[in-house]
Design an enzyme around this catalytic site. Structure first.
Site, PDB file in Angstrom:
ATOM      1  N   GLY A  69       0.789  -1.580  -0.203  1.00 33.59           N
ATOM      2  CA  GLY A  69       0.465  -0.116  -0.133  1.00 33.59           C
ATOM      3  C   GLY A  69       0.272   2.035   0.084  1.00 33.59           C
ATOM      4  N   ARG A 124       1.095  -5.604  -4.836  1.00 32.30           N
ATOM      5  CA  ARG A 124       1.227  -6.109  -4.674  1.00 32.30           C
ATOM      6  C   ARG A 124       1.255  -7.333  -5.398  1.00 32.30           C
ATOM      7  NH1 ARG A 124      -0.327  -4.201   0.498  1.00 32.30           N
ATOM      8  NH2 ARG A 124      -2.691  -2.981   1.013  1.00 32.30           N
ATOM      9  N   ASP A 133       5.667  -4.804   6.258  1.00 32.15           N
ATOM     10  CA  ASP A 133       6.189  -5.963   6.132  1.00 32.15           C
ATOM     11  C   ASP A 133       6.039  -6.605   5.463  1.00 32.15           C
ATOM     12  OD1 ASP A 133       3.645  -5.792   7.079  1.00 32.15           O
ATOM     13  OD2 ASP A 133       4.103  -7.360   8.945  1.00 32.15           O
ATOM     14  N   THR A 146       4.470   2.852   5.188  1.00 31.65           N
ATOM     15  CA  THR A 146       2.990   2.716   5.536  1.00 31.65           C
ATOM     16  C   THR A 146       2.430   3.254   6.342  1.00 31.65           C
ATOM     17  OG1 THR A 146       1.510   0.701   6.654  1.00 31.65           O
ATOM     18  CG2 THR A 146       4.067   0.364   7.699  1.00 31.65           C
ATOM     19  N   ASP A 192      -0.011   1.934   8.469  1.00 28.45           N
ATOM     20  CA  ASP A 192      -0.043   1.482   9.905  1.00 28.45           C
ATOM     21  C   ASP A 192       0.444   1.352  10.572  1.00 28.45           C
ATOM     22  OD1 ASP A 192      -2.018   0.795   7.902  1.00 28.45           O
ATOM     23  OD2 ASP A 192      -1.364  -1.143   7.662  1.00 28.45           O
ATOM     24  N   ASP A 243       2.616  -0.506  12.124  1.00 26.31           N
ATOM     25  CA  ASP A 243       2.654  -1.772  12.919  1.00 26.31           C
ATOM     26  C   ASP A 243       3.552  -2.458  12.463  1.00 26.31           C
ATOM     27  OD1 ASP A 243       2.008  -2.085  10.135  1.00 26.31           O
ATOM     28  OD2 ASP A 243       0.577  -3.514   9.713  1.00 26.31           O
ATOM     29  N   ARG A 285      -5.267  -1.641   8.997  1.00 30.63           N
ATOM     30  CA  ARG A 285      -4.648  -3.612   8.938  1.00 30.63           C
ATOM     31  C   ARG A 285      -5.621  -4.598  10.403  1.00 30.63           C
ATOM     32  NH1 ARG A 285      -3.626  -6.544   4.517  1.00 30.63           N
ATOM     33  NH2 ARG A 285      -2.088  -4.442   3.239  1.00 30.63           N
TER      34      ARG A 285
HETATM   35  O1  F6P Z   1      -1.266  -1.356   4.726  1.00 29.71           O
HETATM   36  C1  F6P Z   1      -1.702  -0.339   4.404  1.00 29.71           C
HETATM   37  C2  F6P Z   1      -3.776  -0.515   4.375  1.00 29.71           C
HETATM   38  O2  F6P Z   1      -3.847   0.827   3.739  1.00 29.71           O
HETATM   39  C3  F6P Z   1      -4.004  -0.692   5.669  1.00 29.71           C
HETATM   40  O3  F6P Z   1      -4.634   0.102   6.883  1.00 29.71           O
HETATM   41  C4  F6P Z   1      -5.777  -1.332   4.592  1.00 29.71           C
HETATM   42  O4  F6P Z   1      -6.060  -2.933   5.152  1.00 29.71           O
HETATM   43  C5  F6P Z   1      -5.082  -1.926   3.206  1.00 29.71           C
HETATM   44  O5  F6P Z   1      -3.513  -1.545   3.289  1.00 29.71           O
HETATM   45  C6  F6P Z   1      -5.972  -2.209   2.098  1.00 29.71           C
HETATM   46  O6  F6P Z   1      -5.065  -2.315   1.072  1.00 29.71           O
HETATM   47  P1  F6P Z   1      -5.107  -2.121  -0.284  1.00 29.71           P
HETATM   48  O7  F6P Z   1      -5.340  -0.830  -0.981  1.00 29.71           O
HETATM   49  O8  F6P Z   1      -4.620  -2.918  -1.395  1.00 29.71           O
HETATM   50  O9  F6P Z   1      -7.167  -2.915  -0.571  1.00 29.71           O
END
Ligand code: F6P
Length: 320
Positions: free
Chosen positions: A12, A73, A104, A126, A128, A130, A172
């Site tokens: 992300g 991803r 991560d 990120t 997050d 985390d 997340r």
């Molecule tokens: O890891 C970053 C994040 O924005 C999380 O907070 C969220 O759950 C996820 O990515 C969403 O991913 P995507 O943009 O692939 O839906």
């Protein structure tokens, strides 16, 4: 000796990734090496989607949201075939070392390359927050500010109308974004995945606050607990409000980086390159107690940070 360094953003996106790309590129050029951008994360690495990065190609991106290298991803990079193709791209293009900017999940990919003999350094990016090995990840501060800005607006209308809002924030499986934002906006309740939710106790608190004369109620809900619509169903008929729901979603990932994120990204980007030059390998860079440090890549997921207990009790004290 290092001559060519590659850089990619993965997973992300987060505000400040561009600032990190710029810092990596300019530090590489400062040391008379070449910088190569790899587009779309590990997908671009597999496919050999590369661009040379120059002083001017990273000009004007410092305060731009998103990532100029784009991101992805990459399910293919989980497989051995994908990793081998990525290594071939690096070897065929004489890229001596790689900087991976991401969360991560991206560091797992970086670790696989490292295990196969590739020199790699990770930069935590990120929203997050985390990851261990750093007190804060690039993008977290901006995402909190974006959420705060939205919630302040919701508070205005909530209190004009005696309404309750459930605001779902990202993060997340972690509650860092929810807790930080919840304290900053004075939310009445913050629900995080790290703490078991007691719906009955929550309803009791909401009813009590209303009985005491509160004209609105704001619940900040981390997406890792459940969805806002699911929570609204669970609260239905139990808390003297018909909750409205707002999902902030990807809004939190966009926008210019805050000052803190632009500075953090600049420091970490530059330090990542200096670390490679010094011979460090298989490490992530991070900011701990205000110092920029390097720790093993796997540290990011092996030593998960817990929520700050002082912040949790602060929330309890201030939200009554
Ligand atoms: O890891 C970053 C994040 O924005 C999380 O907070 C969220 O759950 C996820 O990515 C969403 O991913 P995507 O943009 O692939 O839906």
């Amino acid at each position: 000796m290092l001559k060519r360094i590659g850089v990619l953003t993965s997973g992300g996106d987060s505000p400040g990734m561009n600032a990190a790309i710029r810092a990596v590129t300019r530090t590489v050029l400062y040391h008379n090496m070449e910088a190569i951008g790899i587009k779309r994360g590990f997908e671009g690495l597999i496919e050999g989607d590369l661009i040379p990065l120059t002083r001017s190609s990273v000009g004007g991106i410092l305060l731009r949201g998103g990532t100029m290298l784009r991101t992805a991803r990459s399910p293919r990079f989980i497989l051995q075939e994908g990793i081998d193709l990525g290594i071939s791209t690096l070897k065929n293009n004489n890229i001596d070392a790689l900087v991976v900017i991401g969360g991560d999940g991206s560091f797992h990919g970086a670790k696989k390359l490292h295990t196969k003999g590739i020199r790699v350094v990770g930069i935590p990016g990120t929203i997050d927050n985390d990851m261990a090995g750093t007190d804060v990840t690039i993008g977290f501060d901006t995402a909190c500010n974006t959420a705060l800005d939205c919630i302040a607006k919701l508070r205005d209308t909530a209190s004009s109308h005696d309404r309750m809002f459930i605001v779902e924030v990202m993060g997340r499986h972690a509650g860092f974004l929810a807790l930080e934002t919840g304290v900053a906006c004075g939310a009445e309740f913050v629900l995080v995945p790290e703490i078991i939710v007691d719906i009955e106790a929550l309803c009791k608190k909401i009813r009590y606050a209303k009985a005491r004369g509160k004209t609105h109620s704001l619940v900040v809900l981390a997406e890792g607990v459940m969805s806002a619509s699911e929570l609204a169903i669970q609260l239905k008929g139990k808390c003297d409000y018909e909750p409205k729901i707002v999902v902030l979603g990807h809004l939190q990932r966009g926008g210019s980086p805050s000052c803190a994120d632009a500075v953090l990204a600049s420091k970490l980007g530059s330090f990542a390159v200096e670390s490679l030059i010094e011979g460090k390998n298989g490490v992530m860079v991070g900011s701990i107690d205000g110092n920029i440090v390097a720790s093993p890549l796997s540290h990011a997921w092996e030593h998960r940070r817990s929520l700050n207990s002082e912040m949790l009790s602060l929330l309890d004290i201030l939200s009554i």
